[in-house]
Design an enzyme around this catalytic site. Structure first.
Site, PDB file in Angstrom:
ATOM      1  N   CYS A  39     -71.543 -97.061  24.553  1.00 14.61           N
ATOM      2  CA  CYS A  39     -72.294 -97.837  25.541  1.00 14.61           C
ATOM      3  C   CYS A  39     -72.821 -99.122  24.910  1.00 14.61           C
ATOM      4  CB  CYS A  39     -73.440 -97.016  26.116  1.00 14.61           C
ATOM      5  SG  CYS A  39     -74.411 -97.904  27.355  1.00 14.61           S
ATOM      6  N   CYS A  65     -76.301-100.084  26.154  1.00 15.59           N
ATOM      7  CA  CYS A  65     -77.357 -99.270  25.538  1.00 15.59           C
ATOM      8  C   CYS A  65     -77.654 -99.712  24.111  1.00 15.59           C
ATOM      9  CB  CYS A  65     -76.948 -97.799  25.524  1.00 15.59           C
ATOM     10  SG  CYS A  65     -76.431 -97.131  27.121  1.00 15.59           S
ATOM     11  N   ASP A  66     -76.607-100.001  23.343  1.00 15.75           N
ATOM     12  CA  ASP A  66     -76.766-100.154  21.898  1.00 15.75           C
ATOM     13  C   ASP A  66     -76.411-101.527  21.345  1.00 15.75           C
ATOM     14  OD1 ASP A  66     -77.429 -97.439  21.845  1.00 15.75           O
ATOM     15  OD2 ASP A  66     -75.336 -96.839  21.602  1.00 15.75           O
TER      16      ASP A  66
END
Length: 352
Positions: A146, A149-150
């Site tokens: 992701c 997300c990261d």
């Protein structure tokens, strides 16, 4: 022999990620006495969902310093328990939504009945399945599924990272990463992408993205953090090493719906079909929340939001059911009906 059903519950929630625990908080505060089946430890569906393999979450409101994925899940669970949510550490292996009350069969416990059900089992990222990938993903060593997300984490900034995939998800992940990294190597096993034309044009024209055609990953190299990829040319068979500071698998997600066994209508991607801007499914009294019904956003915050929506819808739906729904008799009902036939909230509120 037909299973002998035990206790009858008002609201059963299946799952244990942000959607499930948020639904439990709302359901418990509404005196629905929810029971959460949080699942059992298994690589394909870890209790707590994808957050359990996320080392740092920086974009969840209320945590200005960030929080680890497992800690966020534990805090959500603790909040649900505070209001009286009961938790069963089992999976639901099979369901029967063909009549009311609904029937649910745990993996090894006593079958039970429920007046309403919220399915929040999430979706799991599709990984490459190569050596080194799982270890470095779980340790926060630079492997992720992701980018949203990261990708903004400090250890990716300014580095060369690899994205694996050829669909729209891979294009979107690559474009997002260009805000933070030095270069994106977009690895694909063929010589053309299968993504939409407009997305391909954006990627190919971006100065920070370099396509690497006819290439598959054989191994992720590195001890504590990723340092390189061992790759193979799918045409010539030639092997080489690509030095990278991160790897993002962008080959799709698989919703955790196998246990439903065609009990609910699914969309073409296999996610639970819900009515637009609602969580109601093709069966009245069954609701879906989180990534199991969302193939677009796939974020912890959006999952939590749909968990709240599902609990509110369940509460209102239950409030408008007559006493017959709580009797032992089974109602004659079709196991499935088109999602378009689900009553709108305003229609349900006008029923007596």
């Amino acid at each position: 022999m037909e299973a002998q059903y035990g206790q009858r519950e008002t609201l059963v929630i299946v799952g244990s990620g942000p959607a499930a625990w948020t639904a439990a908080v709302y359901g418990a505060r509404a005196s629905l006495e929810p029971v959460v089946f949080e699942g059992e430890p298994a690589r394909e569906m870890i209790p707590g969902g994808q957050l359990m393999t996320t080392t740092e979450v920086e974009n969840f409101p209320g945590f200005p310093e960030g929080v680890t994925g497992p800690e966020l899940v534990e805090r959500m669970k603790a909040q649900a328990l505070r209001f009286g949510t009961r938790v069963v550490s089992e999976k639901i292996a099979e369901v029967d939504f063909g009549g009311r009350p609904f029937r649910l069969m745990p993996s090894y416990g006593t079958p039970l009945e429920a007046r309403a059900v919220i399915v929040a089992t999430g979706a799991r990222a599709n990984w490459l399945g190569v050596p080194g990938e799982e270890r470095l993903a779980q340790s926060g060593g630079g492997v992720s599924a992701c980018a949203v997300c990261d990708g903004a984490l400090p250890h990716y900034r300014g580095k060369t990272v690899a994205v694996v995939g050829g669909g729209d998800s891979a294009m979107e992940e690559s474009l997002y990463l260009t805000k933070f990294v030095g270069e994106v190597l977009l690895l694909h096993r063929r010589d053309e992408f299968r993504a939409s034309k407009v997305m391909v044009e954006r990627v190919l024209s971006h100065p920070k993205i370099r396509p690497v055609w006819n290439t598959r990953v054989l191994e992720v190299l590195g001890e504590d953090v990723i340092r390189a990829l061992l790759v193979e040319d799918t045409v010539t068979g030639e092997r080489r090493t690509l030095e990278v500071g991160g790897l993002f698998a962008a080959i799709g997600h698989t919703p955790n719906t196998a246990f439903l066994r065609d009990s609910l209508e699914l969309d073409p991607k296999g996610y639970i079909a819900v009515r637009s801007w609602r969580t109601a499914t093709s069966v009245e009294g069954v609701f879906a929340a989180g990534d199991v019904m969302d193939s677009y956003y796939r974020q912890a915050i959006t999952a939590a939001g749909t968990g709240a929506m599902a609990a509110l819808e369940a509460e209102r739906w239950l409030a408008h059911q007559d006493d017959e729904a709580t009797t032992p008799s089974r109602l004659a009902a079709s196991p499935r009906s088109p999602a378009s036939s689900i009553p709108k909230p305003e229609m349900m509120e006008s029923r007596t």
